[in-house]
Design a protein around this motif. Structure first.
Motif, short mmCIF file in Angstrom:
data_model
loop_
_atom_site.label_atom_id
_atom_site.label_comp_id
_atom_site.label_asym_id
_atom_site.label_seq_id
_atom_site.Cartn_x
_atom_site.Cartn_y
_atom_site.Cartn_z
N GLY A 4 0.83 -1.20 0.00
CA GLY A 4 0.00 0.00 0.00
C GLY A 4 0.86 1.24 0.00
N SER A 5 0.38 2.29 -0.71
CA SER A 5 1.21 3.49 -0.86
C SER A 5 0.48 4.76 -0.42
N GLY A 6 -0.45 4.64 0.53
CA GLY A 6 -1.05 5.83 1.13
C GLY A 6 -0.15 6.32 2.26
N VAL A 62 4.79 -2.53 -2.42
CA VAL A 62 3.94 -3.05 -3.49
C VAL A 62 2.61 -2.31 -3.43
N THR A 63 2.12 -1.84 -4.58
CA THR A 63 0.84 -1.15 -4.56
C THR A 63 0.05 -1.47 -5.83
N LYS A 64 -1.27 -1.57 -5.71
CA LYS A 64 -2.01 -2.20 -6.82
C LYS A 64 -2.30 -1.27 -7.99
N ASN A 79 -6.67 6.40 -0.95
CA ASN A 79 -7.62 7.28 -0.25
C ASN A 79 -6.89 8.53 0.25
N THR A 80 -5.64 8.33 0.65
CA THR A 80 -4.86 9.46 1.18
C THR A 80 -4.88 10.64 0.21
N TRP A 81 -4.67 10.35 -1.08
CA TRP A 81 -4.57 11.43 -2.07
C TRP A 81 -5.85 12.29 -2.05
N GLN A 107 -9.14 15.78 2.08
CA GLN A 107 -9.23 17.22 1.86
C GLN A 107 -8.90 18.02 3.11
N GLY A 108 -9.67 17.72 4.17
CA GLY A 108 -9.71 18.60 5.35
C GLY A 108 -8.36 18.77 6.02
N GLY A 109 -7.69 17.66 6.35
CA GLY A 109 -6.37 17.81 6.95
C GLY A 109 -6.04 16.75 7.98
N ILE A 110 -5.02 17.08 8.79
CA ILE A 110 -4.54 16.16 9.81
C ILE A 110 -4.62 16.84 11.17
N PHE A 149 -0.69 -6.54 -7.46
CA PHE A 149 -1.88 -6.77 -6.63
C PHE A 149 -1.62 -7.84 -5.57
N LEU A 150 -1.75 -7.47 -4.31
CA LEU A 150 -1.65 -8.47 -3.24
C LEU A 150 -2.76 -9.51 -3.41
N ILE A 151 -2.37 -10.77 -3.62
CA ILE A 151 -3.38 -11.83 -3.69
C ILE A 151 -3.62 -12.36 -2.28
N GLY A 164 -10.90 -3.31 0.31
CA GLY A 164 -10.68 -4.13 1.52
C GLY A 164 -9.78 -5.34 1.30
N ASP A 165 -8.95 -5.30 0.25
CA ASP A 165 -8.14 -6.49 -0.09
C ASP A 165 -7.26 -6.96 1.07
N GLY A 166 -6.61 -6.02 1.72
CA GLY A 166 -5.64 -6.38 2.76
C GLY A 166 -6.31 -7.03 3.96
N GLY A 219 -2.94 2.23 9.60
CA GLY A 219 -3.87 3.05 8.82
C GLY A 219 -5.27 2.48 8.80
N GLU A 220 -5.99 2.78 7.72
CA GLU A 220 -7.42 2.45 7.68
C GLU A 220 -7.67 0.95 7.65
N SER A 221 -6.67 0.13 7.31
CA SER A 221 -6.90 -1.32 7.30
C SER A 221 -6.91 -1.92 8.71
N ASN A 280 -8.54 12.44 12.25
CA ASN A 280 -7.67 11.56 13.05
C ASN A 280 -7.15 10.37 12.23
N SER A 281 -7.66 10.17 10.98
CA SER A 281 -7.23 8.94 10.30
C SER A 281 -5.90 9.10 9.60
N LEU A 282 -5.65 10.24 8.97
CA LEU A 282 -4.30 10.44 8.40
C LEU A 282 -3.29 10.36 9.55
N LEU A 283 -3.66 10.93 10.68
CA LEU A 283 -2.77 10.90 11.84
C LEU A 283 -2.50 9.47 12.31
C1 LIG Z 1 -12.53 11.87 -0.10
C2 LIG Z 1 -11.85 11.57 1.21
C3 LIG Z 1 -11.49 12.61 2.05
C4 LIG Z 1 -10.85 12.34 3.26
N1 LIG Z 1 -10.44 13.38 4.06
C5 LIG Z 1 -9.72 13.11 5.17
C6 LIG Z 1 -9.16 14.16 5.95
O1 LIG Z 1 -9.26 15.34 5.61
N2 LIG Z 1 -8.45 13.82 7.05
C7 LIG Z 1 -8.27 12.53 7.44
O2 LIG Z 1 -7.61 12.28 8.47
N3 LIG Z 1 -8.79 11.52 6.73
C8 LIG Z 1 -9.49 11.77 5.59
N4 LIG Z 1 -9.98 10.75 4.86
C9 LIG Z 1 -9.68 9.37 5.27
C10 LIG Z 1 -8.21 9.11 4.93
O3 LIG Z 1 -7.91 9.67 3.68
C11 LIG Z 1 -7.89 7.62 4.90
O4 LIG Z 1 -8.40 6.99 6.01
C12 LIG Z 1 -6.37 7.44 4.89
O5 LIG Z 1 -5.81 8.17 3.83
C13 LIG Z 1 -6.02 5.96 4.77
O6 LIG Z 1 -4.65 5.86 4.55
P1 LIG Z 1 -4.01 4.45 4.33
O7 LIG Z 1 -2.57 4.69 4.03
O8 LIG Z 1 -4.37 3.56 5.45
O9 LIG Z 1 -4.76 3.86 3.04
P2 LIG Z 1 -4.87 4.46 1.56
O10 LIG Z 1 -4.41 5.85 1.49
O11 LIG Z 1 -6.24 4.17 1.07
O12 LIG Z 1 -3.85 3.54 0.75
C14 LIG Z 1 -4.14 2.18 0.50
C15 LIG Z 1 -3.09 1.65 -0.44
O13 LIG Z 1 -3.18 0.23 -0.51
C16 LIG Z 1 -3.12 -0.17 -1.87
N5 LIG Z 1 -3.79 -1.46 -2.00
C17 LIG Z 1 -5.05 -1.79 -1.66
N6 LIG Z 1 -5.28 -3.09 -1.97
C18 LIG Z 1 -4.14 -3.58 -2.51
C19 LIG Z 1 -3.75 -4.83 -3.05
N7 LIG Z 1 -4.60 -5.87 -3.17
N8 LIG Z 1 -2.49 -4.98 -3.52
C20 LIG Z 1 -1.59 -3.96 -3.48
N9 LIG Z 1 -1.92 -2.73 -2.98
C21 LIG Z 1 -3.17 -2.55 -2.52
C22 LIG Z 1 -3.84 0.95 -2.61
O14 LIG Z 1 -3.52 0.92 -3.98
C23 LIG Z 1 -3.24 2.15 -1.87
O15 LIG Z 1 -1.96 2.42 -2.37
C24 LIG Z 1 -10.61 10.99 3.65
C25 LIG Z 1 -11.00 9.96 2.80
C26 LIG Z 1 -11.59 10.23 1.59
C27 LIG Z 1 -11.96 9.10 0.67
#
Ligand SMILES: Cc1cc2nc3c(=O)[nH]c(=O)nc-3n(C[C@H](O)[C@H](O)[C@H](O)COP(=O)(O)OP(=O)(O)OC[C@H]3O[C@@H](n4cnc5c(N)ncnc54)[C@H](O)[C@@H]3O)c2cc1C
Length: 535
Positions: free
Chosen positions: A19-21, A40-42, A49-51, A54-57, A162-164, A216-218, A368-370, A384-387
């Motif tokens: 994952g690359s968030g 590795v990222t799919k 989701n990170t990209w 909007q709001g912030g950290i 893609f993580l299988i 929800g792959d992971g 993170g979110e997983s 609080n989720s980016l944090l």
């Molecule tokens: C529109 C929107 C606005 C938001 N605004 C905010 C905000 O302002 N502040 C805040 O704190 N949170 C916000 N959130 C929530 C926050 O963005 C996410 O909870 C957080 O970015 C999750 O980060 P992460 O690194 O855990 O996962 P992600 O950023 O979702 O990264 C997951 C990574 O895993 C990879 N992946 C998934 N499955 C596989 C697979 N099978 N094989 C290989 N790679 C895989 C994906 O390609 C991706 O690179 C927002 C969410 C959304 C959708």
């Protein structure tokens, strides 16, 4: 899937990050000083989701703020299920972690004098606490960290892989099986430690703010590998997604309400006044449910967001992306009421981890979110989720230096004894999404959950079919996640935080002050709260 690692192209690394968030990038960057890392990222690196955040950290860095206040706000919103030690660790490390992001070059907005970072206010926060970069904070973080990662020594990045499944041997995670679309074959990545950072699963719902990668792959892979998962019944719905035909739904950040925008009903009256002392800035579950009631009363698919009084100049400067997106959809933020409705937004549950990101499966870490880390309880405090991803990945990198490295096996094989007949997948994604949005959405009941279960049971044959396309593997993961969410929602016979049952409308601390924990092959297990934070 049937395989023998001896027949597969293989890679070897100390740490495999999936994952690359924000969670994956931070884990890879912080671990890379000491270890070799493969990420590795799919999709492309920025498709996360990170990209889209909007709001912030959030971080208690303002003069009037403190770790204690951030902790208290998080616990109140989490409605008795936060783990206070985890919350304290995360909000306590926020200042250092955010300071490092500033040093790395993340362009957070600054106050008028330029001396300090500017802070915004969002729902559930008792004061302004959210660092932001216009209304594209996630993209600013993602682009900065990705650029640094690409230059980092000892890190190899594998995009569009893609993580299988996670690879296990002797009850330990020893790497992962990853699909390479160029060769159309699985490859094996051996690793001393695997960090799962695969994000959420908003795509199980029809109406969601999450991009297509959020399947929800992971979590599904961790479940198959035998890791413990928890809290899946808690799915956060964001109150204000733009109600137009696009999919996923474009989010209109809470920060706009933080700057003074109102929510109006069909009579153009503010309806949050009197519902909660924080009115439009009440916690998300409160606002989303009130919007649902108003939509039913007004017999409309949306309510209205009114930012007209904030003025064109200010709105364009502070929220340029939202300004532009509204314009593209035919709305002038300074002149029009904007139609908004709730959308599935954030998965609170996931792989259960300890305070340093270790899962129950040795060798597997998650961030993170997983994860179900205990930070959010029954409802997530905004920003609080980016944090969470940022801090947990730093903690994992530190834990990796302490945890024992166990010799890896030289070969892992898997037979095909469970293979089921081929299953037609056309239309299945739509069916899952409609079922979840219609029956496992913001308000649930025994009846709606039974309907969902019957549709999802009908799809269970898909889980035993061996597929070789990433889109079909995603479908299997969506079925797994939808089934787990629906079953957990059926079991929790109370309403708390994001989980709302019309047949059990009250919070029931006597029966439900705790977590639903699951491992594959066993029934869900209710663990009463033993940690601090259960208020
Ligand atoms: C529109 C929107 C606005 C938001 N605004 C905010 C905000 O302002 N502040 C805040 O704190 N949170 C916000 N959130 C929530 C926050 O963005 C996410 O909870 C957080 O970015 C999750 O980060 P992460 O690194 O855990 O996962 P992600 O950023 O979702 O990264 C997951 C990574 O895993 C990879 N992946 C998934 N499955 C596989 C697979 N099978 N094989 C290989 N790679 C895989 C994906 O390609 C991706 O690179 C927002 C969410 C959304 C959708």
């Amino acid at each position: 899937m049937e395989f023998d690692t001896e027949d597969l192209v293989s890679h070897s690394t100390d740490v495999l990050v999936i994952g690359s968030g924000i969670a994956g990038l931070t884990a890879a960057l912080t671990a890379s000083g000491e270890r070799t890392v493969a990420l590795v990222t799919k999709a492309r690196i920025q498709e996360t989701n990170t990209w889209y955040a909007q709001g912030g950290i959030a971080g208690a860095v303002g003069e009037a703020d403190s770790v204690e206040l951030h902790l208290a706000d998080t616990l109140v919103v989490g409605q008795g299920l936060c783990d206070e030690d985890v919350v304290r660790a995360v909000v306590g490390e926020a200042g250092d972690a955010l300071g490092d992001l500033v040093s790395m070059g993340v362009p957070f907005d600054r106050d008028a004098g330029g001396q300090r970072v500017a802070l915004a206010r969002e729902g559930g926060h008792s004061l302004p606490r959210v660092l932001h970069s216009g209304d594209s904070t996630g993209a600013a973080v993602q682009d900065t960290l990705s650029a640094i990662l690409r230059r980092a020594e000892g890190v190899e990045v594998f995009e569009e892989r893609f993580l299988i499944d996670l690879l296990t041997a002797d009850d330990r995670c020893v790497g992962a099986l990853v699909f390479n679309p160029d060769t159309h074959l699985p490859e094996v990545f051996w690793a001393d430690a695997v960090v799962l950072a695969t994000g959420g699963c908003g795509q199980v719902f029809r109406v969601t703010t999450n991009p297509a990668i959020a399947t929800g792959d992971g979590v599904a892979a961790a479940w198959r590998a035998g890791a413990q998962i928890a809290d899946l019944e808690f799915v956060q719905f964001h109150p204000t997604a733009l109600d137009n035909a696009s999919s996923p739904k474009f989010l209109i950040t809470e920060a706009l309400r933080g700057e003074g925008a109102y929510l109006l009903d069909c009579a153009e009256e503010r309806f949050m006044l009197g519902v909660h002392p924080l009115a439009e800035l009440a916690p998300r579950d409160v606002v989303s449910r009130e919007i649902e009631k108003v939509m039913a009363r007004c017999e409309r698919p949306n309510v209205w967001l009114d930012a007209r009084h904030l003025g064109a100049e200010y709105l364009k400067a502070r929220f340029p992306m939202i300004w532009e997106k509204c314009r593209e959809s035919g709305f002038d933020l300074a002149a029009d009421l904007i139609p908004v409705a709730p959308a599935a937004h954030y998965m609170i549950g996931g792989v259960r981890v300890d305070i340093d990101g270790r899962s129950s499966l040795p060798g597997l870490y998650a961030s993170g979110e997983s994860t179900a880390s205990g930070l959010h309880g029954a409802n997530r405090l905004a920003s609080n989720s980016l944090l969470e991803g940022l801090v947990f990945s730093r903690r994992i990198a530190r834990a990796l230096l302490k945890d024992a490295i166990v010799p890896r096996p030289s070969r892992v094989t898997s037979g095909d004894e469970h293979r089921a007949p081929a299953f037609a997948t056309l239309g299945v994604r739509d069916l899952i999404q409609d079922t979840m949005s219609n029956h496992v959405g913001m308000t649930r009941s025994e009846d709606s959950l039974a309907r969902a279960a019957s549709v999802l049971d009908g799809l269970s044959g898909l889980l035993g079919t061996e597929f070789s396309e990433a889109s079909d593997l995603e479908l299997q993961n969506l079925v797994t996640m939808a089934t787990l969410i629906a079953r957990a929602a059926w079991m929790r016979t109370e309403s708390r935080g994001t989980h709302s049952r019309i047949d059990y409308p009250k919070r029931d601390d006597a029966a439900w002050a705790g977590h639903l924990l699951w491992m594959r092959g066993a029934d869900p297990h209710f663990e009463p709260i033993t940690h601090r934070g259960g208020r």
